[in-house]
Enzyme design. Structure first.
Site, PDB file in Angstrom:
ATOM      1  CG  ASP A 205      22.358  47.950  43.695  1.00 16.27           C
ATOM      2  OD1 ASP A 205      22.181  47.030  44.505  1.00 16.27           O
ATOM      3  OD2 ASP A 205      23.395  48.644  43.659  1.00 16.27           O
TER       4      ASP A 205
ATOM      5  CE  LYS B  13      46.478  28.284  53.103  1.00 15.14           C
ATOM      6  NZ  LYS B  13      45.162  27.637  52.838  1.00 15.14           N
TER       7      LYS B  13
ATOM      8  CD  GLU C  52      41.988  30.021  48.082  1.00 15.29           C
ATOM      9  OE1 GLU C  52      43.083  30.032  47.477  1.00 15.29           O
ATOM     10  OE2 GLU C  52      41.593  29.044  48.740  1.00 15.29           O
TER      11      GLU C  52
ATOM     12  CE  LYS D 198      45.850  25.302  57.349  1.00 14.13           C
ATOM     13  NZ  LYS D 198      45.161  25.326  56.068  1.00 14.13           N
TER      14      LYS D 198
HETATM   15  C1  LIG Z   1      52.662  31.375  46.477  1.00 14.07           C
HETATM   16  O1  LIG Z   1      51.710  30.339  46.583  1.00 14.07           O
HETATM   17  C2  LIG Z   1      50.569  30.606  47.264  1.00 14.07           C
HETATM   18  N1  LIG Z   1      50.265  31.849  47.693  1.00 14.07           N
HETATM   19  C3  LIG Z   1      49.099  32.073  48.347  1.00 14.07           C
HETATM   20  N2  LIG Z   1      48.782  33.320  48.783  1.00 14.07           N
HETATM   21  C4  LIG Z   1      47.631  33.530  49.424  1.00 14.07           C
HETATM   22  N3  LIG Z   1      47.344  34.780  49.850  1.00 14.07           N
HETATM   23  N4  LIG Z   1      46.735  32.536  49.679  1.00 14.07           N
HETATM   24  C5  LIG Z   1      47.005  31.285  49.262  1.00 14.07           C
HETATM   25  N5  LIG Z   1      46.109  30.304  49.506  1.00 14.07           N
HETATM   26  C6  LIG Z   1      48.207  30.993  48.579  1.00 14.07           C
HETATM   27  N6  LIG Z   1      48.506  29.734  48.140  1.00 14.07           N
HETATM   28  C7  LIG Z   1      49.661  29.526  47.491  1.00 14.07           C
HETATM   29  C8  LIG Z   1      50.009  28.142  46.994  1.00 14.07           C
END
Ligand SMILES: COc1nc2nc(N)nc(N)c2nc1C
Length: 308
Positions: free
Chosen positions: A29, A110, A165, A305
């Site tokens: 760094d 996710k 994300e 989920k």
């Molecule tokens: C194809 O649409 C999406 N793909 C995704 N893929 C990942 N890994 N994480 C998400 N939150 C996600 N959200 C959406 C609407």
């Protein structure tokens, strides 16, 4: 000075790519900081030498008075949910009724953050936006530019829109809340709120100080690239210099999906970031097109989920 500035910009961007995207820094760094200070001095003396992708711009520019609304040319859909193995088997049955039994799935973590859209023109980042209601989002380009792992200039001068994300790693979240407590400020409830709160700041210097990160998970206008499999699309994003999540796995049956999902239920606490589920997608883009979408969600993807 011009050549010196150019060399420093390229070298520092390469070092930052190794550190933030590959997680394999090649210099300490202190070396990075020393070279950055040298570049800051040159650019202060010769402002015309500061390029749009100069690493000196990562700390945020002028304070905005508001965020402009932007339209998503390709709607940012939401995902249908699955809560147990039976929901996953039902999803698989529907898919196979639509496109036959020769189906591969890509399983992805996710990330519990904020969905963002990024538009690049000839390799340069020109717009970053929140999902908003899926059709209209907010232009937060100045904040997204401060995310060190997000390339300002791609490795190839291509024009495309990508989605991903933005999130705050657990360690950054804990450090931020400690600082807020020391200052008797309200701590954030969770890393997702902290990331959202950081990206909603009009002063990009605040976002720049929050150690945000981003994983890209899809190409919105993939048709132009000639890519025919989602898994190949993610490889392509990596070639362009984007950070993608390396835990993804391509499987050839819903049994493989269920095994992957159950594996992560256990390993979830060991991750350096929060996840709220697993996203499962049909890998073939031809099959995705055959299945299509409802008004809200793709029929070719589902989000498993975790129990809250
Ligand atoms: C194809 O649409 C999406 N793909 C995704 N893929 C990942 N890994 N994480 C998400 N939150 C996600 N959200 C959406 C609407």
């Amino acid at each position: 000075a011009e050549k010196k500035a150019k060399d420093l910009q390229n070298l520092l961007n390469q070092y930052a790519y190794e550190y933030y995207v590959l997680d394999q820094p090649s210099v300490p760094d202190a070396e990075y900081d020393r070279l950055l200070r040298e570049l800051i001095e040159i650019e202060e003396q010769f402002p015309e030498l500061q390029t749009p992708d100069s690493p000196t711009l990562r700390v945020g520019g002028e304070i905005l008075t508001m965020f402009n609304k932007v339209q998503h040319a390709i709607p940012m859909l939401s995902l249908g949910n699955a809560f147990d193995d039976q929901d996953l088997r039902d999803f698989d049955r529907r898919v196979r009724q639509g496109v036959g039994d020769n189906v591969s799935y890509v399983c992805e973590l996710k990330i519990d953050g904020l969905a963002v859209s990024l538009i690049y023109e000839e390799g340069m980042l020109v717009r970053g936006a929140t999902r908003g209601d899926g059709t209209t989002g907010e232009d937060i380009t100045s904040n997204l530019r401060t995310i060190r792992s997000l390339p300002i200039r791609l490795k190839e001068p291509v024009s495309l829109e990508v989605r991903g994300e933005a999130f705050m790693p657990k360690k950054s979240f804990e450090a931020l809340n400690k600082k807020r407590k020391d200052r008797e400020e309200e701590p954030f409830a969770n890393p997702r709120n902290a990331a959202a709160g950081s990206l909603r700041q009009l002063d990009p210097k605040i976002a720049a100080s929050r150690n945000l990160d981003v994983f890209l998970y899809g190409i919105a206008n993939v048709g132009d690239t000639g890519i025919r499999a989602h898994s190949k699309g993610l490889d392509y994003l990596e070639q362009l210099g984007f950070k993608t999540n390396k835990e993804r796995r391509k499987v050839d049956s819903i049994e493989g999906v269920i095994e992957y999902v159950n594996g992560w239920v256990e390993k979830r606490p060991d991750l350096p970031y929060d996840i709220d589920g697993i996203v499962i997608k049909v890998d073939s883009l031809d099959q995705q097109e055959e299945l299509g979408t409802t008004a809200k969600s793709p029929r070719w993807a589902i989000a498993y989920k975790f129990p809250a």
